[in-house]
Enzyme design. Structure first.
Site, PDB file in Angstrom:
ATOM      1  N   CYS A 312       0.877  -1.059   0.185  1.00  0.00           N
ATOM      2  CA  CYS A 312      -0.035   0.102  -0.125  1.00  0.00           C
ATOM      3  C   CYS A 312       0.839   1.163   0.243  1.00  0.00           C
ATOM      4  CB  CYS A 312      -1.191   0.000   1.304  1.00  0.00           C
ATOM      5  SG  CYS A 312      -1.956   1.477   1.463  1.00  0.00           S
ATOM      6  N   GLN A 435      -7.972  13.848  11.451  1.00  0.00           N
ATOM      7  CA  GLN A 435      -7.669  14.149   9.965  1.00  0.00           C
ATOM      8  C   GLN A 435      -6.376  13.122   9.735  1.00  0.00           C
ATOM      9  OE1 GLN A 435      -8.911  15.420   7.472  1.00  0.00           O
ATOM     10  NE2 GLN A 435     -10.379  17.046   8.275  1.00  0.00           N
ATOM     11  N   TYR A 464     -19.576  18.629  15.905  1.00  0.00           N
ATOM     12  CA  TYR A 464     -18.692  17.371  15.181  1.00  0.00           C
ATOM     13  C   TYR A 464     -17.262  17.548  15.691  1.00  0.00           C
ATOM     14  CZ  TYR A 464     -23.312  16.987  12.746  1.00  0.00           C
ATOM     15  OH  TYR A 464     -24.563  17.066  12.416  1.00  0.00           O
ATOM     16  N   CYS A 561     -15.830  16.393   3.768  1.00  0.00           N
ATOM     17  CA  CYS A 561     -15.113  15.490   2.783  1.00  0.00           C
ATOM     18  C   CYS A 561     -15.990  14.954   1.912  1.00  0.00           C
ATOM     19  CB  CYS A 561     -14.268  14.251   3.559  1.00  0.00           C
ATOM     20  SG  CYS A 561     -15.529  13.096   4.727  1.00  0.00           S
TER      21      CYS A 561
END
Length: 607
Positions: A312, A435, A464, A561
């Site tokens: 990855c 993040q 949030y 997002c």
């Protein structure tokens, strides 16, 4: 041949069909034909190329309480009729069978009642067949649109073959490949030392083979000074805000790029499955495959299939080493991989987090409490990777893999790791929202600070809030900040970090936003001058939006997002608010995701 009046119906986006349709329009216009492009916004190529023979007609849509979703196809049909009548079109060329060809056919029937015939040319680009065409609910409409068009073209031989294979088509399909103007798009003799730009102009669906683009770029970048420009993200934000949100604006700020395009993520999650996704070659070979175990990512649209990952490129080492070591150890020691359909097996998921001081958190998720095998694997990790500072596991026998309601067991080390943004430090646990791109987060927060433009007498609500990162980052500029979130662990972490960072003007409250954000809450915490909201991908609950509109803060800074749900929420908020500022930020290179900041100010008449 006499000059014709031609209508072209296409998507205005920066995908292949929109580009080909626009280039075709330019070429036909240069030959003297009168071209009328019909779409919901001006195709981006037309913004930079002017031609006296090209006219644009915008399809406008409106939100009515009767419709849950805006009926775009009806508006498009009416616009085709309108343009055809008022400009006396000779034919209309549509790109995509639905909704464009189906709308054009409806327009054709309306025009026939007005004693006017409108020939329809339909070009298939792939989405009609390879994506939408797989949905049985669309099949009758696609077949009708193709069979009743006057002429049908396909951009490739394989697409034509797939069309006849998957649908009952009686119409002849002519192959006309996509094209580019080689006189305009050709190599230059620029200095080899200058940075070269590799551009991918399309979306990120599987059929586009974006993984090939990334592999090529990864190899080219090692030899040539270059950057990869994925022209989709900014356009996606713009189109969502216009189409879903009904937002009108003159300019959108250029997306802030991310310098690091590989190994930038501080968190990755991998899934274990005994149903590995098979390649086309494996399926064609028809050989019995004994090992179907995999550790990697879900196939889009298939919750039960996982593609096995060897390397990855999104998270730095030792992420790959840990994942591959766990997989090999489990295979060797007969630790069963989870079956997502049958709901059986032991090892289920893996979460890896990296911190500012090279701290490392590993959380392994098991389906059942088989302590013998769990301890075997966890001891293997502890002894093999001594740089793991927080080694955790969880027993989750639910249908889904979410852990927010599960008890986390600390096998060794700490229960959290430390992360930093600027001068602030934060304790990040396995359930904490933070993040995923640490370096780009500071750039994002600096832009939020600039847009919020706080004063030292401002009361701010941070909805949030997660672990309170934005609230604490903004705290030095405000009188008071109230952070709200429903995850108790995150709120506790926010309280710890604010104490650690010696911040005294931040208050953090745990609760369901749509329940606690009421009049009593406002009285207790003072009316906010500004609300910062950074909801999850599903956006804000309608009750939360309603409560915000009742409070009427002077400004809302909405970070998201998912620009689609953001646009949906803004469509409601714009009743009282004007769009002041739009700023996309690329937080997720090599993916289609993008963070977007929208600043909204209260309209004067509503004060």
């Amino acid at each position: 041949m006499n000059n014709l009046k031609i209508g072209i119906v296409c998507y205005p986006t920066q995908g292949g069909s929109g580009i080909v349709a626009t280039e075709l329009a330019q070429s036909l216009a240069n030959l003297g034909h009168e071209i009328h492009i019909i779409s919901y916004c001006r195709p981006f190529r037309l913004k930079y190329k002017k031609n006296k023979n090209i006219f644009f007609h915008e399809v406008t849509t409106y939100n009515y309480p009767l419709f849950e979703y805006t009926p775009y196809e009806i508006n498009l049909t009416s616009k085709i009729v309108d343009v055809s009548v008022n400009y006396n079109l000779d034919l209309v060329h549509v790109h995509y069978a639905i909704p464009h060809a189906s709308a054009a056919l409806s327009a054709k029937q309306i025009l026939r009642s007005l004693s006017k015939e409108l020939p329809i040319v339909t070009t298939l680009h792939g989405t009609d067949i390879t994506l939408i065409g797989k949905d049985e609910s669309f099949k009758p409409v696609i077949e009708f649109a193709i069979n009743n068009s006057d002429i049908v073209t396909s951009v490739s031989k394989s697409l034509k073959e797939d069309t006849f294979k998957n649908f009952k088509i009686k119409k002849e399909i002519k192959i006309i490949p996509n094209f580019i103007d080689s006189a305009l798009y050709c190599p230059t003799d620029e200095n080899d030392k200058a940075e070269k730009i590799i551009t991918h102009v399309s979306n990120f669906r599987k059929v586009k083979k974006v993984d090939h683009v990334l592999r090529v770029f990864y190899k080219v970048q090692k030899k040539i000074n270059c950057s990869l420009n994925l022209i989709f993200k900014q356009n996606e934000v713009l189109n969502n805000l216009k189409r879903i949100g009904g937002v009108e604006f003159e300019n959108i700020n250029k997306i802030i790029p991310c310098k690091e395009t590989f190994y930038y993520r501080n968190k990755m999650e991998f899934t274990f499955s005994n149903k590995r996704w098979l390649t086309d070659e494996e399926i064609k070979n028809c050989k019995t495959i004994h090992n179907r175990n995999a550790c990697g990512f879900h196939i889009s649209g298939r919750y039960d299939k996982v593609i096995d990952i060897e390397e990855c490129h999104l998270q730095k080492e030792p992420s790959n080493s840990i994942r591959n070591s766990i997989k090999e150890f489990c295979l060797k020691n007969e630790i069963s991989f989870f079956d997502l359909r049958a709901k059986e097996g032991l090892i289920r998921n893996l979460l890896i987090r990296t911190g500012y001081h090279n701290e490392l958190m590993v959380l392994v998720q098991f389906f059942k409490n088989d302590l013998k095998k769990i301890n075997l694997l966890m001891n293997h990790l502890k002894n093999t990777f001594n740089n793991i500072t927080s080694l955790l596991y969880v027993i989750n026998n639910k249908a889904n893999s979410t852990i927010y309601d599960q008890d986390i067991i600390c096998f060794s080390g700490k229960k959290f790791i430390e992360e930093k943004i600027g001068a602030l430090s934060f304790d990040i646990g396995p359930k904490s929202f933070f993040q995923t791109n640490s370096n780009q987060t500071k750039i994002l927060f600096d832009k939020i600070t600039e847009i919020a433009d706080l004063k030292n007498n401002h009361i701010v609500y941070d909805l949030y809030t997660g672990t309170g990162t934005i609230a604490q980052y903004l705290s030095k500029n405000a009188k008071k900040i109230v952070g709200i979130d429903s995850v108790e662990e995150a709120i506790n972490a926010a309280k710890r970090s604010s104490k650690k960072n010696k911040i005294k003007n931040c208050t953090f409250i745990c609760g369901d936003m749509k329940v606690i954000l009421n009049e009593d809450f406002i009285k207790s915490n003072c009316k906010p001058d500004i609300i910062i909201t950074n909801p999850p991908r599903e956006g804000m609950h309608k009750k939360v939006i309603s409560q915000i509109m009742n409070v009427k803060p002077e400004k809302i800074v909405y970070i998201s997002c998912n620009s689609a749900t953001q646009a949906r929420d803004i469509a409601i908020l714009k009743e009282l608010y004007d769009i002041e500022f739009i700023q996309p930020v690329d937080m997720f290179p090599m993916t289609h995701h993008v963070e977007n900041i929208v600043s909204l100010t209260l309209k004067k008449k509503t004060v």
